[in-house]
Write a protein that holds these residues in place. Structure first.
Motif, PDB file in Angstrom:
ATOM      1  N   THR A 252       6.101   2.630   3.210  1.00  0.00           N
ATOM      2  CA  THR A 252       4.897   1.952   3.296  1.00  0.00           C
ATOM      3  C   THR A 252       4.391   1.428   1.812  1.00  0.00           C
ATOM      4  O   THR A 252       4.767   1.900   0.888  1.00  0.00           O
ATOM      5  CB  THR A 252       3.671   2.724   3.935  1.00  0.00           C
ATOM      6  OG1 THR A 252       3.397   3.709   2.945  1.00  0.00           O
ATOM      7  CG2 THR A 252       3.562   3.062   5.231  1.00  0.00           C
ATOM      8  N   SER A 254       1.208  -0.091  -0.460  1.00  0.00           N
ATOM      9  CA  SER A 254      -0.109  -0.464  -0.412  1.00  0.00           C
ATOM     10  C   SER A 254      -0.675  -1.107  -1.884  1.00  0.00           C
ATOM     11  O   SER A 254       0.211  -0.896  -2.640  1.00  0.00           O
ATOM     12  CB  SER A 254      -1.114   1.030  -0.250  1.00  0.00           C
ATOM     13  OG  SER A 254      -0.563   1.955  -1.526  1.00  0.00           O
ATOM     14  N   GLY A 269       7.480   3.760   8.518  1.00  0.00           N
ATOM     15  CA  GLY A 269       6.661   2.497   8.230  1.00  0.00           C
ATOM     16  C   GLY A 269       7.491   1.085   8.550  1.00  0.00           C
ATOM     17  O   GLY A 269       8.762   1.226   8.686  1.00  0.00           O
TER      18      GLY A 269
END
Length: 295
Positions: A252, A254, A269
């Protein structure tokens, strides 16, 4: 493998956007469906994209998108955008809005469109907001942005902001939180590739497009005071076209909505990040494709 591509770009400042467009134009496996522009004078940017394509003997749909970041941050404008052409205002571009074009194009061909986003992510975020089906209808999103400083195990690195994410941190946060299948290429990978004078000489000999690109490169060199540049955006295009040149980690991404700093966390992810590139082959490949576009 054919890629139906929309390029979302802040072309006109750093020359790497123009080089990325040329790589796409010189890649036979690419069907360039359109170009949307973002950040600042987006009409001028669209005219520049259309002009460069026309110098390559191509007509592209070029649509101006969002001028102002969702974050409200001031636009950084180098001041030389479009300066290599004294008649750029006469270059025709497509009517309409870039965000509407993105939504309509992706929704009309679900699972078929690869979106290559190499500027601030304002248009992409606005498309996500405009239609909740947009994110799921994309085939893949390729992003130039961030700095991840990958740990040896592919885990989290230090959080520092890169220009595209910093320029609209709100948009970068929204896009990476939308669950889009994506590949993000950050500065820790793109900065390992450089183009110098020999590369520029090869590009400059490639017809009218090559000559225009050489002028843009030299303008950028004068602006930065360096005799060489980092092709961030063409490297990102190559993650789509020649993925075998790269190493990737899945997990992932962010992005901090306030400052644009980015973090990658390995694991489950729908995102992946480039972690390494064969720099020499990547440089040769992008130059070969740019030369092909100019012939």
């Amino acid at each position: 493998m054919t890629h139906r591509v929309v390029l979302d770009t802040d072309i006109g400042s750093d020359v790497d956007d123009a080089l990325a467009l040329a790589v796409l134009l010189g890649s036979p496996e690419v069907d360039l469906v359109g170009v949307t522009t973002v950040y600042g004078d987006t009409a001028l940017r669209a005219r520049l994209a259309a002009r460069l394509a026309r110098l390559a003997g191509r007509e592209v749909v070029a649509v101006a998108g969002q001028r102002e970041p969702l974050s409200g941050r001031d636009v950084w404008w180098a001041g030389h955008e479009g300066g290599s052409f004294d008649d750029l205002g006469d270059e025709p571009i497509s009517a309409g809005d870039g965000v509407d074009f993105l939504v309509d194009t992706v929704r009309s061909a679900p699972g078929e469109i690869d979106l290559v986003a190499i500027g601030p992510l304002t248009n992409v975020a606005a498309a996500v907001r405009a239609d909740p089906r947009f994110a799921g209808a994309l085939r893949h999103l390729y992003v130039m942005g961030g700095r991840f400083g990958h740990a040896p195990d592919g885990g989290p690195g230090p959080r520092t902001a890169e220009h595209n994410f910093r320029s609209d941190a709100t948009a970068a946060h929204l896009v990476h939180a939308a669950g889009i299948r994506s590949t993000t290429t950050g500065l820790d990978v793109t900065t390992t590739v450089r183009l110098g004078r020999a590369a520029v000489d090869r590009i400059g000999a490639a017809g009218a497009l090559g000559a225009a690109l050489r002028a843009e490169i030299q303008r950028w060199w004068r602006f930065t005071g360096e005799q060489g540049n980092v092709p961030h955006d063409p490297v990102t295009v190559l993650t789509m076209l020649v993925p075998g040149l790269f190493e990737f980690a899945r997990g992932t991404v962010s992005v901090d909505a306030d400052d644009g700093s980015s973090t990658f966390t390995a694991g489950a992810g729908r995102a992946r990040v480039a972690t390494a590139v064969d720099a020499g082959t990547a440089a040769t490949t992008m130059i070969d494709r740019i030369v092909t576009a100019g012939r």
